[in-house]
Design an enzyme around this catalytic site. Structure first.
Site, short mmCIF file in Angstrom:
data_model
loop_
_atom_site.label_atom_id
_atom_site.label_comp_id
_atom_site.label_asym_id
_atom_site.label_seq_id
_atom_site.Cartn_x
_atom_site.Cartn_y
_atom_site.Cartn_z
N GLY A 197 0.84 -1.21 0.00
CA GLY A 197 0.00 0.00 0.00
C GLY A 197 0.87 1.25 0.00
N ASN A 198 2.03 1.16 0.68
CA ASN A 198 2.91 2.33 0.74
C ASN A 198 3.59 2.61 -0.60
OD1 ASN A 198 2.48 2.95 3.47
ND2 ASN A 198 3.76 1.22 4.05
N LYS A 250 -2.35 -3.08 12.96
CA LYS A 250 -2.25 -2.72 11.54
C LYS A 250 -2.33 -1.21 11.36
CE LYS A 250 -2.02 -3.90 7.27
NZ LYS A 250 -0.69 -4.41 6.93
N LYS A 261 -2.12 -7.94 3.95
CA LYS A 261 -2.16 -8.47 2.57
C LYS A 261 -1.02 -9.44 2.27
CE LYS A 261 1.16 -5.69 0.64
NZ LYS A 261 1.68 -5.26 1.93
N LYS A 286 5.84 -9.58 6.36
CA LYS A 286 6.40 -10.02 5.07
C LYS A 286 7.28 -11.26 5.28
CE LYS A 286 6.51 -5.41 3.07
NZ LYS A 286 5.14 -5.48 2.57
N1 LIG Z 1 14.97 -4.96 8.25
C1 LIG Z 1 14.26 -4.20 7.40
N2 LIG Z 1 14.63 -4.13 6.10
C2 LIG Z 1 13.93 -3.39 5.22
N3 LIG Z 1 12.83 -2.66 5.56
C3 LIG Z 1 12.41 -2.70 6.83
C4 LIG Z 1 13.10 -3.47 7.80
N4 LIG Z 1 12.47 -3.31 8.98
C5 LIG Z 1 11.44 -2.49 8.77
N5 LIG Z 1 11.38 -2.12 7.47
C6 LIG Z 1 10.33 -1.24 6.95
O1 LIG Z 1 9.37 -2.05 6.29
C7 LIG Z 1 8.71 -1.22 5.35
C8 LIG Z 1 7.92 -2.12 4.39
O2 LIG Z 1 6.80 -2.64 5.08
P1 LIG Z 1 5.38 -1.89 4.92
O3 LIG Z 1 5.48 -0.47 5.32
O4 LIG Z 1 4.36 -2.73 5.61
O5 LIG Z 1 5.26 -1.95 3.35
P2 LIG Z 1 4.08 -2.12 2.30
O6 LIG Z 1 2.98 -1.18 2.71
O7 LIG Z 1 4.76 -1.71 1.03
O8 LIG Z 1 3.66 -3.54 2.30
C9 LIG Z 1 9.83 -0.43 4.73
O9 LIG Z 1 9.40 0.78 4.14
C10 LIG Z 1 10.75 -0.19 5.93
O10 LIG Z 1 10.48 1.08 6.47
N1 LIG Z 2 -3.93 -4.46 4.14
C1 LIG Z 2 -2.57 -4.24 4.06
O1 LIG Z 2 -1.77 -5.11 4.38
O2 LIG Z 2 -2.20 -3.01 3.61
P1 LIG Z 2 -0.73 -2.37 3.57
O3 LIG Z 2 0.10 -3.20 2.65
O4 LIG Z 2 -0.94 -1.00 3.00
O5 LIG Z 2 -0.22 -2.34 4.97
#
Ligand SMILES: Nc1ncnc2c1ncn2[C@@H]1O[C@H](COP(=O)(O)OP(=O)(O)O)[C@@H](O)[C@H]1O
Ligand SMILES: NC(=O)OP(=O)(O)O
Length: 317
Positions: free
Chosen positions: A9-10, A122, A204, A262
């Protein structure tokens, strides 16, 4: 190959960026250009995040004087699937995908007794400073939590158990359709003989893993806004990890609201299928699939060195 991709989402709306439709569509078009080559050569299922978007809809709903009660999160989740799914389906065609592309609204079954309902994790919506976060918490009864140096709303994120529409997705992808589904982890519902929406946002990445396992996918790609999983993330000596096996994962911990899910999604997929999952930047989708960028988990694809050069700025802030 059969590939399940999860788009962050980001990556569709970066932190602090204006949430205008045109801004998001611009990012979706970039995502579609990165994914179009995968669609040409493989069976492709695309899931997407919705954290920033569902938070925005919730703010709008809270502020609407015409409503007796704000819309519930399952319904807002379905709205985000329609909006982002529409953008993706259109942009994939504009990016030259010649196969049929279909965006579907899907439901994810969760357990009503999931402890996540009493421990929100979340992140949704925009970031705030501490004072504004406190104000919103009091005004709307929201739970707020620290997201790096900022504050953000958090909502329950129960475990995805299964997708109601799993069999239809399997049928579509087997027939050669590029399927956009499970947006925002899927609209969360409980199944007690009757399907009923619940106040939550499913992760997700975890839903994508559950779907990839159910579809017997060959790869799970989690595409986000960082080029790889890093050691000492955010510190000057951060280093990208090229590869992780299941044993190594046992000794590492990652933040709950971001990289944690993830890594857990990769672990579940690799454990269940014996195949490879990967985490990396959206724009590197093809290179990640070849094992030349991002972090692979499970079966190692290549020993070629990780392509570091384009990432200098991100890796060493
Ligand atoms: N060890 C790590 N390596 C890389 N990114 C990390 C780590 N720990 C935390 N992050 C963070 O995880 C984020 C990605 O997860 P998230 O914000 O949930 O992404 P998305 O919304 O794209 O699924 C990155 O932008 C980073 O700020
Ligand atoms: N639902 C969900 O996981 O959204 P983000 O990827 O934006 O966190």
């Amino acid at each position: 190959m059969r590939i399940v991709v999860a788009l962050g989402g980001n990556a569709l709306l970066m932190r602090g960026e204006r949430a205008d439709a045109a801004v998001q569509l611009h990012h979706v078009e970039a995502a579609a250009r990165a994914l179009a080559p995968l669609a040409a050569d493989h069976e492709l299922v695309i899931c997407h995040g919705n954290g920033p978007q569902i938070g925005l809809l919730a703010l709008e709903s809270e502020a609407d004087p015409a409503l007796t009660r704000p819309y519930p999160l399952d319904t807002l989740g379905a709205e985000t699937q329609g909006m982002i799914g529409y953008w993706l389906a259109q942009s994939l065609r504009n990016a030259g995908v010649r196969k049929p592309v279909l965006a579907v609204v899907t439901q994810t079954v969760v357990d009503a007794g999931d402890p996540a309902f009493s421990a929100p994790t979340k992140f949704i919506g925009p970031v705030y400073d501490r004072d504004r976060a406190n104000q919103l918490a009091e005004q709307n009864g929201w739970t707020m939590a620290a997201d790096g140096p900022h504050w953000r709303r958090v909502v329950p994120s129960p475990e995805p158990l299964r997708l109601v529409e799993q069999d239809s997705i399997e049928q579509l992808v087997s027939d050669g359709t590029v399927v956009v589904c499970a947006g925002g982890g899927g609209a969360p519902i409980v199944d007690t003989g009757k399907l009923v929406g619940v106040e939550a946002v499913v992760d997700k990445d975890l839903t994508s893993a559950a779907l990839a396992i159910a579809l017997r996918a060959d790869r799970l790609l989690l595409l986000t806004d960082v080029p790889a999983v890093m050691t000492d993330f955010g510190l000057p000596d951060a280093e990208p990890l090229h590869h992780l096996d299941l044993e190594e994962l046992e000794h590492l911990t990652f933040p709950a609201g971001s990289m944690g899910p993830k890594i857990e999604a990769c672990r579940r997929f690799v454990e269940a299928t014996g195949s490879t999952a990967a985490i990396g930047a959206l724009t590197d989708a093809e290179a990640i699939l070849r094992g030349e960028a991002g972090t692979t988990v499970g079966v190692r694809i290549t020993d070629a060195p990780l392509r570091m050069a384009p990432y200098e700025r991100i890796l060493r802030p």
